[in-house]
Enzyme design. Sequence first.
Site, mmCIF file in Angstrom:
data_model
loop_
_atom_site.group_PDB
_atom_site.id
_atom_site.type_symbol
_atom_site.label_atom_id
_atom_site.label_comp_id
_atom_site.label_asym_id
_atom_site.label_seq_id
_atom_site.Cartn_x
_atom_site.Cartn_y
_atom_site.Cartn_z
ATOM 1 N N LYS A 9 -1.675 -0.507 -3.985
ATOM 2 C CA LYS A 9 -2.792 -1.120 -4.807
ATOM 3 C C LYS A 9 -4.329 -1.019 -4.763
ATOM 4 O O LYS A 9 -4.655 -0.019 -4.972
ATOM 5 C CB LYS A 9 -2.362 -2.679 -4.499
ATOM 6 N N TYR A 47 9.309 -8.866 -1.055
ATOM 7 C CA TYR A 47 9.542 -7.628 -1.833
ATOM 8 C C TYR A 47 8.872 -6.531 -1.345
ATOM 9 O O TYR A 47 7.500 -6.642 -0.945
ATOM 10 C CB TYR A 47 9.057 -8.051 -3.252
ATOM 11 N N ASP A 106 4.254 -4.221 5.665
ATOM 12 C CA ASP A 106 4.003 -3.879 4.407
ATOM 13 C C ASP A 106 2.842 -4.543 3.906
ATOM 14 O O ASP A 106 2.482 -5.793 3.468
ATOM 15 C CB ASP A 106 5.367 -4.434 3.430
#
Length: 429
Positions: free
Chosen positions: A266, A144, A238
């Site tokens: 994050k 994702y 990613d």
Amino acid sequence: MKFSTSEKLYQKGLKHLVGAVNSPVRAFSSVGGNPLFIKKAKGSKIVDVDGNEYVDLVVSYGPMILGHRHKAVEKAARKALKNGYSFGASTEAEIELAKIVCDAFPEMDKVRFVNSGTEAVLSGIRLARAYTGKDKIIKFSGCYHGHQDALLVAAGSGLATLSLPGSKGVPEGAVKNTLIAEYNNLESVKKHFENDDNIAGVIIEPIGGNMGVVIPQNDFLKDLKELVNKNGAVLIADEVMTGFRSTFGGAQEKLGVIADITCLGKVIGGGFPVGAYGARNEIMENVAPLGGMYQAGTLSGNPIAMAGGISTLTELKRQNPYEKFDKIGAALEAILLNAAKKYSVDLVVNRFGSMMNPFFTKSKVTNFKEAQTSDTQKFAVFFWEMIKNGVFLPPSQFEAWFLNSAISNKDIKIIANATDKAMLAVSKM
Ligand code: KE4
């Protein structure tokens, strides 16, 4: 434990918020029941609106790696607030955080800050296309990368949780340049390159975290990088979830494979909204205002968010908690596996440093198909027993659990006690 105040807020939230949440995975859809509402958090603990306290293994899906409200971060954010919240102009703090990030990712000469992981990946993909002059992107099923149209196919995280193959509202044209491969299966990537010379890049989570934790096997990443570059494409890592999570820098460095473009999020904001993408100069010089690839953002480099990121990464580097994370992670892995054995529950645990999760299956889990052999009903029972015994987990089989450096031995005892009760409940299903 009572959840009546969460229930009241849930009902109230339904009026103006879709599903009473601002991100689907928070809706508890796959574990049943209604979402908990959180009042506050400090250190390793989180407290819901009914006053129930939990050891937090979600930590906002990664950012709160120092635990909640670390004094160094709080002090830095308060100080930044006194100078103003947003200027629409550059500040020194952006230069400071850029240096910390680029020093941690040696292959990264320049970085551009954005406001979320989705934006970081969106921009990284556009940069791959700008740099190579090609159009197609290969992604892996179960990974994702945020909710941009082009990558909302065969995705993990919330889509896997809700068993959605993709998203409504994404036109065929938006995904016609997206090719799907299977994690840990180099042949599935090779065949795309054999049939197509218009591939700009391959995007991968160097450690899968959105199908649950899935780890690259053997030389998969190294062979992938060679294959991608040999075909005139770029490897996009990613690292929104893995960046600074299990080493100070990227998982790619720990795994010995350096990507061409890296996307971050994050942890680099420490709970404040920060995303970033970066690469070596010859690639980044394609980005406006130097080059022709456009990307912009009103709140990009926001001074409060920069202060959050600088103080988080500075404190993280000072603490260097990664050995502690490995020890605690290994202890939690053993707690899970021993409880599963004690109650004859089929369980596999995948872990990479401070990110881990159990799968209720007897199959190894090295790709999305294998992850989907997990019994999500068993996970749902396990989840609620853990909640009732004081441990806050991501409400989905297809999410990673995250450690933070505020976790104590007492917290590990709470987790061990809860795990025993939860595994017993699963064994009685
Ligand atoms: P955000 O846009 O949510 O900041 O980042 C998107 C993203 C990109 N890449 C990876 C590897 C990610 O894990 C994410 C977001 N992760 C999910 C949890 N699996 C965020 C939680 C949520 O969607 O509410």
